[in-house]
Design a protein around this motif. Structure first.
Motif, PDB file in Angstrom:
ATOM      1  N   TYR A  73      17.052  28.745  21.493  1.00 20.48           N
ATOM      2  CA  TYR A  73      16.366  27.786  22.350  1.00 20.48           C
ATOM      3  C   TYR A  73      17.307  27.016  23.262  1.00 20.48           C
ATOM      4  N   LEU A  90      18.681  30.440  25.861  1.00 22.36           N
ATOM      5  CA  LEU A  90      17.743  31.054  26.805  1.00 22.36           C
ATOM      6  C   LEU A  90      17.518  30.214  28.049  1.00 22.36           C
ATOM      7  N   SER A 146      15.610  30.855  31.627  1.00 24.08           N
ATOM      8  CA  SER A 146      14.401  30.104  31.981  1.00 24.08           C
ATOM      9  C   SER A 146      14.654  29.080  33.075  1.00 24.08           C
ATOM     10  N   LEU A 181       6.711  28.269  33.108  1.00 19.25           N
ATOM     11  CA  LEU A 181       7.649  28.539  32.014  1.00 19.25           C
ATOM     12  C   LEU A 181       7.349  27.671  30.798  1.00 19.25           C
ATOM     13  N   GLY A 232       6.291  29.030  27.151  1.00 10.17           N
ATOM     14  CA  GLY A 232       7.066  28.667  25.974  1.00 10.17           C
ATOM     15  C   GLY A 232       6.209  28.068  24.873  1.00 10.17           C
ATOM     16  N   ALA A 247      12.553  31.557  21.194  1.00 11.58           N
ATOM     17  CA  ALA A 247      12.227  31.969  22.564  1.00 11.58           C
ATOM     18  C   ALA A 247      11.269  30.987  23.218  1.00 11.58           C
ATOM     19  N   CYS A 272      12.157  28.922  26.543  1.00 12.08           N
ATOM     20  CA  CYS A 272      11.424  29.033  27.804  1.00 12.08           C
ATOM     21  C   CYS A 272      11.041  27.670  28.362  1.00 12.08           C
TER      22      CYS A 272
END
Length: 415
Positions: free
Chosen positions: A63, A66, A70, A82, A86, A116, A120
């Motif tokens: 987290y 990523l 993102s 996004l 998420g 993830a 995001c």
């Protein structure tokens, strides 16, 4: 009539802050519920405590890491899409965990959903908040990320109550449904550009000096090649090796020092209390004393609090550490996005924050694990905790040196 709107209507930027608060509350609150499920998962799947502990590091790596993907996507497509994606992934991961037949499936659902999903949503949401504020950017950032601290306080007890009432599978299902409804719903209020709502940053009228630079600033490539970015990245990387050690090792440390398990778990709650206070209160102080100076103070504060942990032994001394560490950790998390925007402008802030947070991802992945291996060798946490404190002292010196470099936006009209 139109000129009166900014003074007669609520500035939409505060709704963006509120939406960001809910997104961070849901995302990180869901992440920290995992500790409530450990006993049930161990019992039903025969999992070891060691295999469970790695989940935090892996999810944290995702987290934070990523954001490098993102963030730029949000700069191109908008933070709302996004963030909504998420939050949907967070809810889906929790719901899939409720159907898991093996512990590996739980890890996969949790890692993909929470890791993830938060990856995001987190960086794009913070990037959106930065564009709505200039004068009160630190305060707004603090309010937005205070959802992390409040989520840490509220969500684990809620999960414990649901497990006791419904069982762990239905608890995951309920939490997943709540995450989708509240997370995706709040994401719909996120917006990137105040001009589309008829105002400049801070609610100032369009055409004023502070309303112009919402989308100005350096490119991502220009930013990452500057000494200021290199300094920020190095400071975050070195600091992060120690910052996340307490989230994994404070409870076993306390138990090793004859604190009961029930009281040891409360220490994590004390970090949540302190971090919530730090995010709510300290952000406005940063706007007054200077956000760069404030960032240095947060590194120093984390170093001092970690030094207290190194020599602490009883519950009350550990409580003092947890509260102090939470305050400075919360202030650090709150101010980083604002500092990035101050240095590089708002045009590509999501992408720049995302790249910067890869440093935090690396620290999250390696720091707690290295502390555990050090304990296995020495049977003591003194060395890893002392190194964590020293790392934050080094981060403070790096941050101070960074201030002596040229501003990347000196030629760009960003206040």
């Amino acid at each position: 009539m139109h000129s009166a709107q900014p003074t007669t209507k609520l500035f939409y930027g505060w709704l963006v802050v509120a939406a960001a608060f809910v997104v961070t509350f849901v995302g990180f609150g869901s992440a920290y519920t995992f500790s409530s499920f450990v006993e049930s998962l161990q019992r039903d799947f025969g999992a070891s405590r060691g295999s469970v502990s790695l989940v935090f590091s892996l999810a944290g790596f995702l987290y934070f890491g990523l954001g490098v993907i993102s963030g730029p996507l949000a700069d191109r497509w908008g933070a709302r899409k996004l963030a909504a994606l998420g939050m949907a992934l967070v809810g889906l991961g929790l719901m899939l965990a409720s159907q898991a037949q093996t512990i590996v499936q739980v890890y996969a659902a949790y890692g993909i959903g929470i890791g993830a999903g938060v990856g995001c949503a987190y960086v794009p949401t913070l990037g959106a908040v930065q564009r709505w504020f200039v004068k009160r950017r630190g305060f707004a950032s603090g309010l937005a990320v205070s959802g992390i601290g409040v989520g840490t306080l509220v969500m684990p007890p809620l999960a414990t109550w649901l497990i006791a009432s419904l069982g762990w599978r239905d608890a995951y299902l309920v939490l997943g449904i709540l995450a989708v409804i509240t997370g995706v719903g709040s994401s719909l209020f996120i917006a990137d550009d105040p001009r589309r709502h008829g105002t400049g940053p801070d609610g100032d009228p369009l055409g004023s000096m502070s309303s112009a630079p919402v989308r100005q600033g350096v490119s991502i490539g220009e930013a990452v090649r500057t000494p200021r970015f290199a300094g920020l990245y190095a400071a975050c990387l070195i600091s992060a090796f120690g910052v996340f050690v307490p989230f994994v090792h404070l409870v076993p440390f306390a138990v090793d020092h004859h604190v009961t398990s029930a009281l040891a778990v409360l220490l994590l709650g004390m970090i949540g209390v302190g971090s919530t206070a730090g995010r709510f209160v300290l952000g406005s102080i940063a706007d007054r004393i200077g956000r760069d100076t404030f960032l240095i103070a947060m590194y120093v504060g984390m170093a001092v609090s970690l030094a207290i942990w190194a020599i602490a032994g009883g519950f009350w001394s550990l409580t003092i550490f947890a509260l102090l560490f939470g305050v400075f950790y919360g202030g650090w998390v709150a101010i980083l996005p604002a500092v990035v925007t101050d240095h590089f402008g708002g045009r590509n802030v999501g992408g720049i924050i995302g790249i910067l947070y890869t440093s935090v991802a690396i620290g999250t992945l390696l720091g707690p694990s290295a502390a555990g291996f050090a304990f296995d060798v020495s049977h003591s946490y003194f060395i890893p905790v002392a190194i964590s404190a020293a790392a934050n002292v080094a981060a403070a010196f790096i941050a101070m040196a960074t201030l002596r470099t040229d501003s990347p936006i000196a030629s760009v009209a960003v206040p």
